[in-house]
Scaffold this motif. Sequence first.
Motif, short mmCIF file in Angstrom:
data_model
loop_
_atom_site.label_atom_id
_atom_site.label_comp_id
_atom_site.label_asym_id
_atom_site.label_seq_id
_atom_site.Cartn_x
_atom_site.Cartn_y
_atom_site.Cartn_z
N ALA A 16 0.83 -1.25 0.21
CA ALA A 16 -0.02 -0.31 -0.42
C ALA A 16 0.78 1.02 -0.13
O ALA A 16 0.59 2.17 -0.99
CB ALA A 16 -0.56 0.31 1.06
N ARG A 61 1.83 7.08 -6.71
CA ARG A 61 1.03 7.92 -6.94
C ARG A 61 1.42 9.18 -6.89
O ARG A 61 1.43 10.05 -8.00
CB ARG A 61 -0.26 7.66 -6.40
N GLU A 72 -17.18 -4.77 5.38
CA GLU A 72 -16.14 -3.41 4.57
C GLU A 72 -15.28 -2.87 6.09
O GLU A 72 -14.48 -2.73 5.85
CB GLU A 72 -17.07 -3.34 4.22
N LYS A 131 -11.13 -2.35 6.40
CA LYS A 131 -10.91 -0.32 7.15
C LYS A 131 -10.71 -0.55 8.67
O LYS A 131 -9.54 0.08 8.38
CB LYS A 131 -12.76 0.69 6.37
N ASN A 178 -15.72 1.19 -5.76
CA ASN A 178 -14.76 2.29 -5.79
C ASN A 178 -14.11 1.56 -4.63
O ASN A 178 -13.82 2.64 -3.88
CB ASN A 178 -15.67 3.62 -5.20
N TRP A 191 -7.57 4.02 -0.76
CA TRP A 191 -6.27 3.92 -0.39
C TRP A 191 -6.41 5.83 -0.63
O TRP A 191 -5.66 6.50 -0.29
CB TRP A 191 -5.87 3.40 -1.46
N GLU A 192 -6.39 6.24 -2.18
CA GLU A 192 -6.88 7.18 -2.60
C GLU A 192 -6.70 8.01 -1.40
O GLU A 192 -6.75 9.64 -1.43
CB GLU A 192 -7.60 7.01 -3.95
N LEU A 226 -6.13 4.53 4.02
CA LEU A 226 -5.90 3.17 4.02
C LEU A 226 -4.51 2.46 3.88
O LEU A 226 -4.92 2.55 2.68
CB LEU A 226 -7.34 2.56 4.23
N PRO A 227 -4.43 1.39 4.47
CA PRO A 227 -2.73 0.31 4.05
C PRO A 227 -3.65 -0.72 3.27
O PRO A 227 -3.88 -1.95 3.65
CB PRO A 227 -2.21 -0.22 5.82
N ILE A 228 -4.74 -0.67 2.37
CA ILE A 228 -5.29 -1.52 1.94
C ILE A 228 -4.85 -1.36 -0.30
O ILE A 228 -4.40 -0.46 -0.67
CB ILE A 228 -6.40 -0.95 2.47
N SER A 229 -4.39 -2.96 -0.54
CA SER A 229 -4.24 -2.80 -1.51
C SER A 229 -5.30 -3.70 -2.15
O SER A 229 -5.96 -4.73 -1.83
CB SER A 229 -3.19 -2.60 -2.11
N THR A 230 -4.84 -3.93 -3.74
CA THR A 230 -5.69 -4.87 -4.52
C THR A 230 -4.73 -5.21 -5.09
O THR A 230 -3.64 -5.13 -5.20
CB THR A 230 -7.37 -4.51 -5.38
N VAL A 265 -6.38 -6.62 0.22
CA VAL A 265 -5.11 -6.90 1.72
C VAL A 265 -6.07 -5.95 2.74
O VAL A 265 -5.14 -4.89 1.91
CB VAL A 265 -4.64 -7.48 1.44
N GLU A 325 -3.15 -4.28 5.05
CA GLU A 325 -1.17 -4.26 5.19
C GLU A 325 -1.52 -3.78 7.04
O GLU A 325 -0.48 -3.39 7.13
CB GLU A 325 -0.41 -3.57 4.01
N THR A 360 2.01 -7.74 5.80
CA THR A 360 2.38 -7.38 4.01
C THR A 360 3.35 -8.85 3.51
O THR A 360 2.68 -9.86 3.87
CB THR A 360 3.53 -6.53 5.17
N PHE A 376 0.95 -9.64 0.14
CA PHE A 376 0.56 -9.92 -0.53
C PHE A 376 0.54 -10.37 -1.53
O PHE A 376 2.09 -9.35 -2.21
CB PHE A 376 -0.27 -9.48 -0.15
N VAL A 426 4.15 -6.53 9.52
CA VAL A 426 5.28 -5.50 9.06
C VAL A 426 6.02 -4.48 9.92
O VAL A 426 5.51 -4.57 11.82
CB VAL A 426 3.66 -4.61 9.52
#
Lengths: 416, 626
Positions: A132, A139, B295, B299, B312, B317-318, B322-326, B588, B590, B594, B596, B625
């Motif tokens: 992340a 970005r 969800e 978060k 969305n 993250w944007e 949040l330290p969430i990613s796909t 996920v 993180e 981490t 992943f 982490v």
Amino acid sequence: MKNTLRQLFHSGKFVAGFVIFVAILLTVFIYPLVNPGDPLEMIGVGTFARPGTYVSLYDAVRTDTQTLRLSEADDNRIAKALSAEDRVAMVEWFTTMGIDVSDLDIDDTDALLDLWNANYDPSIKPQGMTMAKRNYYKRLNNSLQEIRAADEIILAEPDEESGALVKSDTISKTDYVNVSQVANVKNLPLGTDNFGRDVLKELVSAAGTSIVIGLIAGTVATLIGLSLGLLSGYLGGFADDFIMFVTNVFTVIPSFVLLILISYSIGQEQRGAAVVAVVIGLTSWTWTCRSVRSQVISLRNRDHVNLSKLSGHSMIRIVLTDILPYIASYVVMAFILQVSTGILSEAQLSLLGLGPKTTETATLGLMMNWAMLYSAHTNGSWWAYFPVILTITLISFSLNLMNTGMDQVFNPTLRD
Amino acid sequence: MKKILALLLAAMMVVGIFAGCSGSDKPAETKAAAAPAETEAPAVTEAPAAPAESGAVELPRNETLYFAGQQWGTVNSWSPIGTNQNNSMAIAGNSGGYRTLMFETLYMYNFMDGSLVPLLADGDYAWSDDMTQLTLTIKDAAKWSDGTPVTAADVVRTFDIGVQVGNNTGTGFGAYISSIEADGQKVTINAALNDEGAPVNPLKVLDFLTGTPIAQAAWIDTVVDRCGGDTVAILNDAGDDVVWSGPYTKYYSDDQKVVLIRDDNYWGQDASMWGSLPVPKYIAHTIYADNAAGETALKAGEVDVCQQFIGNIQNLWEKDGLPISTYYEEAPYGVCLTMPTAWYNMNIPVLAENPALRKAIAMAVDYDSIIANAMTNQSPSFSDVPRSLMNPTDGEQALYDHAAVADLQWAGNDIEGAKAMLDAAGIVDSDGDGWRDWNGEKISLNAVCPNGWSDWQAAMEIVAAAGEKIGVEITTLYPEWSIYQTVFTSPSQTEYAIFMWSPDAASPSNPWQRVNQMMGKVYVGAENNWSGNWGQYVNDEADALINQIPLTTDSAELKDLYTKLTEIYLTEVPSFSLMYRPSLFHAVNESVWTNFPSGDDGRNIPPADCTDGYGIAALYELELVG
């Protein structure tokens, strides 16, 4: 009659309620004239566009430009791309990579960017840094590159023969267009909903539908309650017992449960706005019936009624001319409350997914239902549900104010 | 007197409230005190199977990987040979590969490259020349949890009991595998043969390798004895004494959560398999009420791996930081393997007899809106990946000739084209009510999907809106899931005209399996049909082509067959896909764990929730982490 009306309009509460209600009604009638078109048209591709004014970029680059040298323009650009947190994060990156930052002034954008460009590499995966966080730096790097981009953006079009791109125009940092000259500008004061529909337009249409649903439900409930109450109270005896038995049965079953069951069994295909309104009316008449009955019982042995009876007038005539006028003010008040209840019931039903069909009409409840299904309340899209709640509140608040105002005028015990 | 009584009552209430408070405090304290002892106990005694006893399972956060979006109720069974289990963490066949946390398959499927990675099997399998026999050997290191070795006899017994009692293995593969033979560690699978002596479907034999959890022969015998050989009893056995071969086993389960604990004696730490144990000691899945609850937990960092659709998702993250990613940083964020499809019900004459109507509706639908609204762009668009029978992966897209069918495809929202097509077919508004008629009657259809499946509901609304634009009345209908599932799986239903379901995603037998689901005659008329062709579409030409594919090995010939089938599909339009979609969502957080898998990390681990098929490899590479 004239006197009654004058009295009514002397009541502050009634006037306040009346003004709010009429304002809403006028908006419902006038707004579609100003902004015509199908309120259910899905104009936006994508969910929940923010409220604001949208300017067609395509048209804007083709509009005549005016050069404006604004001193703060560059600062605004940098502030938009590089926040204070971003600066701190950049320093964190330098520290992680073991770069000396003791001389760096965090507010010196040029120095920061130079150091960044010299050291950042998106392919490096620092030990212990999460995906992340790495994505965040990617970005950030992209938006930083935009700050450092050339002063001009080049527009190019493909050459018809060779297909190669040929420069057709440039846009510089000091080019501005006047919004009024852009061919397509769309103002969406309340943004769009999950289907990409204009929320304000939909809201106005929904308010209209909800008021109609309220009026139908209120009329049905009041008619049933009034006729049964009149009959029961005036006739007494077996008729009274029987009607009261039915009423009590309906009172014991919570009307909302009944409403859910009936709506569910009707099925979505049959559930138009009018049907939902009638169903609401059919389940909410009981209290009107009970109160009308008790009023009638107190009236039926009055002298003028007995006189009518002695004169051989028919039952219908007695009820209509000797009893109804005495409870008319009460019935009107009850009707207003029923309208308010009807609107709220529709909202509750639709919120549960048992409202009218989505593609046919917009109602306040349906708007809330879809906003909830798309988690508007958790993802910060307040415009999709808050104006709806406000509208429902305003409508029922105005109706209740009118009711209280009337009560003060008509009810002798409350009169000043 | 009254005053005194009132005072007395008030005093009693106050006392009662205090009593209530102190009463509820006590258990909470004891819970907290008891918890650490319980969680430590298994680690010390190395008896992972010992489940915690009370309701308070406090797991050390930095040893636990939390999931969401898989388990939605109390676990009802731990038996890999039963049926109707809801045990999503331990017993779950997904089309992206079997979930091998507790029970293991012979091979693990990796949908990123279509490969079969050996798990219980040792090395590659081998086909006989005529593809009637498949042979493989079982790894010497493979052991059951009771220490006995996994043998070929276990594979045989697993298949035989499946056929005998009719569980998923039996019904899924009984028609394609005639028998399995064991010779020490060597397994020979004999494919079922058709009248000409050719194998019925070698592709389904490969599905067996990746889709069937192997159970221990001795334990199966125990269950059969315990149930007195009664089929229903065997299928419904709770399997509390089950023997497993995987890296995790049950630790705790109730209506709040299910927890698996690592088996530190797991055979897979042998150098011939993983060479180590998976990193998290506990795998936990809190049972959430709905998607929104899961969800919210993701978060908050209470969930590490979330298999739920989140609209969305980039906002997490944007905007929220949040330290969430796909799996992928950019849309569509995941790997789309299937396409939720609207099926036309061929039991309804107006649909069965009018391909033009079917195609016109499909052409009028605004797919860009569906993908933007229902999928919030977590799907490629139909202009990027033109519609066909294939999922959007490169491997499947290469299987048909794009140019040959380009004229038949449509990108959607083509109202004028759809109207013209209906006019040409004579489906016009003859009585002037604004709706088109057929045989003198107004066409009135419904578009159906289960209530609460919000993205599908939005898609159905957009289909209904398209109908309105071309003068065909389509109303939406959202029955409860329990009703929906009985109706749409019934072969003679006429209640639903256009209804939604997804075909298969990925397995060794796809895309053939999916094509068969779209147009195969084999499913027509089947009762309780969860397998395919829910619209009851019959096309003999397509069926003949479908039956040729499993036996075709020449790639040019295969491409020709798939292209012909795509042509039929796009001309006849027995169904139309509304969007592309991952078979598993993979987001996920993180905050705790981490490393992943991600699309660009070069490890080739699929985004399969860290548990399915080769996706389980992710568990061996996780890191804490910091």
